[in-house]
Design an enzyme around this catalytic site. Structure first.
Site, mmCIF file in Angstrom:
data_model
loop_
_atom_site.group_PDB
_atom_site.id
_atom_site.type_symbol
_atom_site.label_atom_id
_atom_site.label_comp_id
_atom_site.label_asym_id
_atom_site.label_seq_id
_atom_site.Cartn_x
_atom_site.Cartn_y
_atom_site.Cartn_z
ATOM 1 N N SER A 24 -5.368 14.011 3.207
ATOM 2 C CA SER A 24 -6.169 13.610 2.044
ATOM 3 C C SER A 24 -7.592 14.159 2.061
ATOM 4 C CB SER A 24 -6.196 12.081 1.921
ATOM 5 O OG SER A 24 -4.932 11.585 1.557
ATOM 6 N N SER A 69 -4.860 2.904 3.260
ATOM 7 C CA SER A 69 -3.476 3.136 3.677
ATOM 8 C C SER A 69 -3.112 2.136 4.765
ATOM 9 C CB SER A 69 -3.300 4.582 4.151
ATOM 10 O OG SER A 69 -1.922 4.898 4.269
ATOM 11 N N LYS A 73 -3.056 -1.990 3.133
ATOM 12 C CA LYS A 73 -2.777 -2.025 1.695
ATOM 13 C C LYS A 73 -2.523 -3.425 1.149
ATOM 14 C CE LYS A 73 -0.948 2.648 1.096
ATOM 15 N NZ LYS A 73 0.185 3.443 0.609
ATOM 16 N N ASP A 109 0.375 4.681 -5.638
ATOM 17 C CA ASP A 109 1.508 5.195 -4.854
ATOM 18 C C ASP A 109 2.778 5.359 -5.677
ATOM 19 O OD1 ASP A 109 0.328 5.536 -2.343
ATOM 20 O OD2 ASP A 109 0.545 3.420 -1.848
ATOM 21 N N GLY A 135 6.565 -2.682 2.591
ATOM 22 C CA GLY A 135 5.115 -2.716 2.697
ATOM 23 C C GLY A 135 4.455 -2.288 1.406
ATOM 24 N N ALA A 137 3.206 0.727 0.164
ATOM 25 C CA ALA A 137 3.723 1.902 -0.533
ATOM 26 C C ALA A 137 5.132 1.661 -1.055
ATOM 27 C CB ALA A 137 3.710 3.111 0.398
ATOM 28 N N ASN A 157 15.116 -4.026 4.534
ATOM 29 C CA ASN A 157 13.962 -4.233 5.398
ATOM 30 C C ASN A 157 14.362 -5.124 6.572
ATOM 31 O OD1 ASN A 157 10.987 -3.498 5.268
ATOM 32 N ND2 ASN A 157 10.849 -5.635 5.874
ATOM 33 N N ASP A 160 10.524 -8.790 9.191
ATOM 34 C CA ASP A 160 9.169 -8.740 9.722
ATOM 35 C C ASP A 160 8.218 -9.428 8.756
ATOM 36 O OD1 ASP A 160 8.988 -6.978 7.605
ATOM 37 O OD2 ASP A 160 8.489 -5.219 8.809
ATOM 38 N N TYR A 236 4.611 12.478 5.464
ATOM 39 C CA TYR A 236 4.400 13.917 5.326
ATOM 40 C C TYR A 236 3.836 14.547 6.601
ATOM 41 C CZ TYR A 236 -0.459 12.501 4.429
ATOM 42 O OH TYR A 236 -1.708 11.935 4.523
#
Length: 292
Positions: A24, A69, A73, A109, A135, A137, A157, A160, A236
């Site tokens: 970024s 991030s 978030k 996002d 989460g 994103a 998921n 958690d 990424y």
């Protein structure tokens, strides 16, 4: 960078941990330079334990804003003055704007993910998506996909701290959109196989595959995949995760998280500067190429 920094340069941040791998800063600073804008973008390693102080610093130092991030978030909203409707619906923030000391949280996002799919000629509208993650994103993607017209979303998921958030996301999707959503335990591998079998696409929206979980995936083996299944990762760095490597073995069309990073960044860029990010130029700079 040194040549264009002045006493008038305004600062934008990125608060996350870990974050030194992020593309970024390079993306935004190149876009600022390309458009001749007097801004600078820096990454700050901030986790939940220092987040409140970091937000106070953002306000005190009069930063234009910041990206947010993992793992911040779903936590940062409590320290802000306002949330955009989308951020409130998602329960997550990835972009903060500072309007003369008034801090507003936004979420770009989901917009970035869906725009990246469109840019690679992937069209999940009216189809089924299976996605791992609950989460910030992941939630943004799930909400935006439902709003945009994805017909069915199967969310997986583990049990958690994000499980209750996933339960709420499913409720919101089923009550507020025309999409049908369901939540399953990621440890239930037979259910995972069943949901993938009739899905158009499979998405990793967890942190598995990125530092410190490189080389790991929740997908047991390649038998869960088929050549016509589209596989997308929000990670990424690295460019090819274990998940995408398995998808490549099977011959699936694949997309890593660079496109999402670009387009969510473009939406944040517009919020901060009022200008459109030079997308095609940024694709060249970030070496974003589709296909093999």
């Amino acid at each position: 960078m040194a040549e264009r920094l002045t006493g008038h340069t305004e600062l934008i941040g990125l608060m996350a941990y870990p974050i030194r791998h992020s593309s970024s800063p390079a993306m935004h600073n190149e876009a600022f330079a390309y458009l001749g804008l007097d801004y600078a973008y820096l990454a700050f390693e901030v986790d939940n334990s220092t987040l409140e102080d970091a937000v106070k610093g953002l306000r005190a130092l009069k930063l234009v804003g910041s990206n947010v991030s993992m793992p911040n978030k779903t936590v940062v909203g409590q320290y802000l003055d306002h949330l955009s409707p989308a951020a409130e619906l998602c329960g997550a923030v990835n972009t903060i704007t500072n309007d003369n000391g008034v801090l507003t949280g936004h979420i770009t996002d989901g917009i970035g993910f869906m725009q990246a799919l469109k840019d690679y000629d992937i069209d999940p509208i009216g189809k089924k998506m299976t996605i791992a993650g609950a989460g910030g994103a992941a939630t943004a993607i799930e909400i935006q996909a439902a709003l945009d017209g994805v017909k069915e979303i199967s969310i997986f998921n583990i049990h958690d701290k994000f499980w209750d958030n996933a339960v709420e996301t499913v409720r919101k999707i089923n009550e507020k959109t025309d999409c049908k959503a369901a939540l399953y335990d990621l440890d239930d591998k037979e259910q995972l196989r069943k949901e993938i079998e009739d899905s158009y696409m499979l998405v990793n929206a967890t942190g598995m595959g990125m530092k410190p979980l490189e080389g790991q995936t929740w997908l047991p083996d390649t038998s869960y995949l088929r050549p016509d299944l589209i596989c997308c990762d929000t990670v990424y760095a690295p460019l090819e995760t274990k998940f995408l490597s398995m998808a490549r073995e099977v011959g699936c069309k694949r997309q890593n998280g660079l496109g999402m990073m670009l387009f969510q960044g473009a939406a944040a860029f517009k919020l901060w500067t009022g200008r459109d990010m030079p997308i095609e130029h940024m694709k060249e700079v970030l070496n974003i190429k589709y296909g093999d």
